[in-house]
Design a protein around this motif. Structure first.
Motif, mmCIF file in Angstrom:
data_model
loop_
_atom_site.group_PDB
_atom_site.id
_atom_site.type_symbol
_atom_site.label_atom_id
_atom_site.label_comp_id
_atom_site.label_asym_id
_atom_site.label_seq_id
_atom_site.Cartn_x
_atom_site.Cartn_y
_atom_site.Cartn_z
ATOM 1 N N UNK A 71 0.841 -1.195 0.000
ATOM 2 C CA UNK A 71 0.000 0.000 0.000
ATOM 3 C C UNK A 71 0.877 1.246 0.000
ATOM 4 N N UNK A 72 0.533 2.184 -0.840
ATOM 5 C CA UNK A 72 1.250 3.453 -0.886
ATOM 6 C C UNK A 72 0.751 4.337 0.248
ATOM 7 N N UNK A 73 1.655 4.925 0.973
ATOM 8 C CA UNK A 73 1.258 5.794 2.074
ATOM 9 C C UNK A 73 1.389 7.265 1.699
ATOM 10 N N UNK A 74 1.956 7.536 0.521
ATOM 11 C CA UNK A 74 2.155 8.915 0.098
ATOM 12 C C UNK A 74 0.870 9.454 -0.529
ATOM 13 N N UNK A 75 0.399 10.567 -0.015
ATOM 14 C CA UNK A 75 -0.760 11.229 -0.604
ATOM 15 C C UNK A 75 -0.266 12.171 -1.685
ATOM 16 N N UNK A 76 -0.692 11.944 -2.926
ATOM 17 C CA UNK A 76 -0.221 12.759 -4.035
ATOM 18 C C UNK A 76 -0.970 14.075 -4.143
ATOM 19 N N UNK A 77 -2.183 14.100 -3.671
ATOM 20 C CA UNK A 77 -2.977 15.320 -3.717
ATOM 21 C C UNK A 77 -3.605 15.581 -2.367
ATOM 22 N N UNK A 78 -3.561 16.820 -1.968
ATOM 23 C CA UNK A 78 -4.244 17.259 -0.762
ATOM 24 C C UNK A 78 -5.408 18.107 -1.240
ATOM 25 N N UNK A 79 -6.574 17.860 -0.716
ATOM 26 C CA UNK A 79 -7.758 18.566 -1.185
ATOM 27 C C UNK A 79 -7.867 19.982 -0.654
ATOM 28 N N UNK A 119 -5.103 23.733 -3.800
ATOM 29 C CA UNK A 119 -5.308 23.915 -5.240
ATOM 30 C C UNK A 119 -4.701 25.201 -5.750
ATOM 31 N N UNK A 120 -4.895 26.278 -5.018
ATOM 32 C CA UNK A 120 -4.322 27.560 -5.423
ATOM 33 C C UNK A 120 -2.798 27.518 -5.387
ATOM 34 N N UNK A 121 -2.246 26.842 -4.392
ATOM 35 C CA UNK A 121 -0.790 26.705 -4.298
ATOM 36 C C UNK A 121 -0.254 25.897 -5.478
ATOM 37 N N UNK A 122 -0.940 24.810 -5.824
ATOM 38 C CA UNK A 122 -0.518 23.994 -6.968
ATOM 39 C C UNK A 122 -0.597 24.802 -8.258
ATOM 40 N N UNK A 123 -1.684 25.569 -8.429
ATOM 41 C CA UNK A 123 -1.835 26.375 -9.632
ATOM 42 C C UNK A 123 -0.726 27.429 -9.721
ATOM 43 N N UNK A 124 -0.436 28.098 -8.618
ATOM 44 C CA UNK A 124 0.623 29.114 -8.599
ATOM 45 C C UNK A 124 1.973 28.490 -8.952
ATOM 46 N N UNK A 125 2.243 27.327 -8.420
ATOM 47 C CA UNK A 125 3.489 26.623 -8.719
ATOM 48 C C UNK A 125 3.559 26.268 -10.200
ATOM 49 N N UNK A 126 2.457 25.777 -10.750
ATOM 50 C CA UNK A 126 2.438 25.395 -12.164
ATOM 51 C C UNK A 126 2.635 26.609 -13.068
ATOM 52 N N UNK A 149 4.949 10.556 -9.685
ATOM 53 C CA UNK A 149 6.085 10.976 -8.877
ATOM 54 C C UNK A 149 7.355 11.050 -9.703
ATOM 55 N N UNK A 150 7.623 12.121 -10.406
ATOM 56 C CA UNK A 150 6.840 13.359 -10.504
ATOM 57 C C UNK A 150 5.712 13.210 -11.530
ATOM 58 N N UNK A 151 4.692 14.035 -11.419
ATOM 59 C CA UNK A 151 3.575 13.955 -12.363
ATOM 60 C C UNK A 151 3.950 14.526 -13.734
ATOM 61 N N UNK A 152 3.371 13.954 -14.790
ATOM 62 C CA UNK A 152 3.568 14.457 -16.150
ATOM 63 C C UNK A 152 2.616 15.606 -16.474
ATOM 64 N N UNK A 153 1.559 15.719 -15.730
ATOM 65 C CA UNK A 153 0.553 16.745 -15.983
ATOM 66 C C UNK A 153 0.484 17.710 -14.797
ATOM 67 N N UNK A 154 -0.419 18.662 -14.866
ATOM 68 C CA UNK A 154 -0.522 19.677 -13.809
ATOM 69 C C UNK A 154 -1.120 19.138 -12.524
ATOM 70 N N UNK A 155 -1.894 18.073 -12.614
ATOM 71 C CA UNK A 155 -2.626 17.503 -11.466
ATOM 72 C C UNK A 155 -3.652 18.499 -10.905
ATOM 73 N N UNK A 175 -10.586 25.482 -7.457
ATOM 74 C CA UNK A 175 -9.773 26.417 -8.225
ATOM 75 C C UNK A 175 -10.559 26.806 -9.472
ATOM 76 N N UNK A 176 -10.463 28.056 -9.852
ATOM 77 C CA UNK A 176 -11.173 28.557 -11.027
ATOM 78 C C UNK A 176 -10.413 28.226 -12.307
ATOM 79 N N UNK A 177 -11.093 27.563 -13.244
ATOM 80 C CA UNK A 177 -10.487 27.276 -14.539
ATOM 81 C C UNK A 177 -10.205 28.580 -15.285
ATOM 82 N N UNK A 178 -10.996 29.598 -15.032
ATOM 83 C CA UNK A 178 -10.767 30.901 -15.670
ATOM 84 C C UNK A 178 -9.459 31.530 -15.193
ATOM 85 N N UNK A 179 -9.180 31.411 -13.915
ATOM 86 C CA UNK A 179 -7.906 31.934 -13.399
ATOM 87 C C UNK A 179 -6.727 31.214 -14.045
ATOM 88 N N UNK A 180 -6.843 29.897 -14.182
ATOM 89 C CA UNK A 180 -5.772 29.132 -14.809
ATOM 90 C C UNK A 180 -5.641 29.510 -16.288
#
Length: 101
Positions: A13-21, A26-33, A54-60, A70-75
């Protein structure tokens, strides 16, 4: 009939959480991307793997858009700003193209 556990099937079982809700994550991930300008400008969907985490190929970012965190319009406007006046991949392969899809 019980469903077998991952361990019973030979997996660990993987114990690593890839996404935090949530909005903050979400805003932090978007800013990083949006800071990854070369990634954004060269992104081509056919060259990504949806199974890479790990690492992701997409924005996640999809879960954050889907659940309204997160707003798709902001992205969209962030992508437009990054691509403005610079050479970049074109829809439908680009990140903008993925939004249009």
């Amino acid at each position: 009939h019980d469903v077998p556990t991952l361990k019973q099937m030979g997996y660990t079982a993987s114990v690593k959480a890839y996404l935090v809700g949530g909005e903050t994550a979400g805003l932090a991930r978007m800013a990083t991307m949006l800071k990854k300008t070369s990634y954004i400008r060269s992104f081509k969907k056919p060259q990504t793997r949806s199974t890479a985490f790990d690492p992701p190929d997409t924005t996640m970012l999809s879960p954050y858009f889907k659940f309204g965190c997160v707003s798709i319009r902001d992205f969209y406007w962030g992508l437009k700003k990054v691509c403005s006046g610079a050479s970049h991949s074109k829809p439908p392969e680009s990140l903008l193209g993925q939004i249009y899809f």
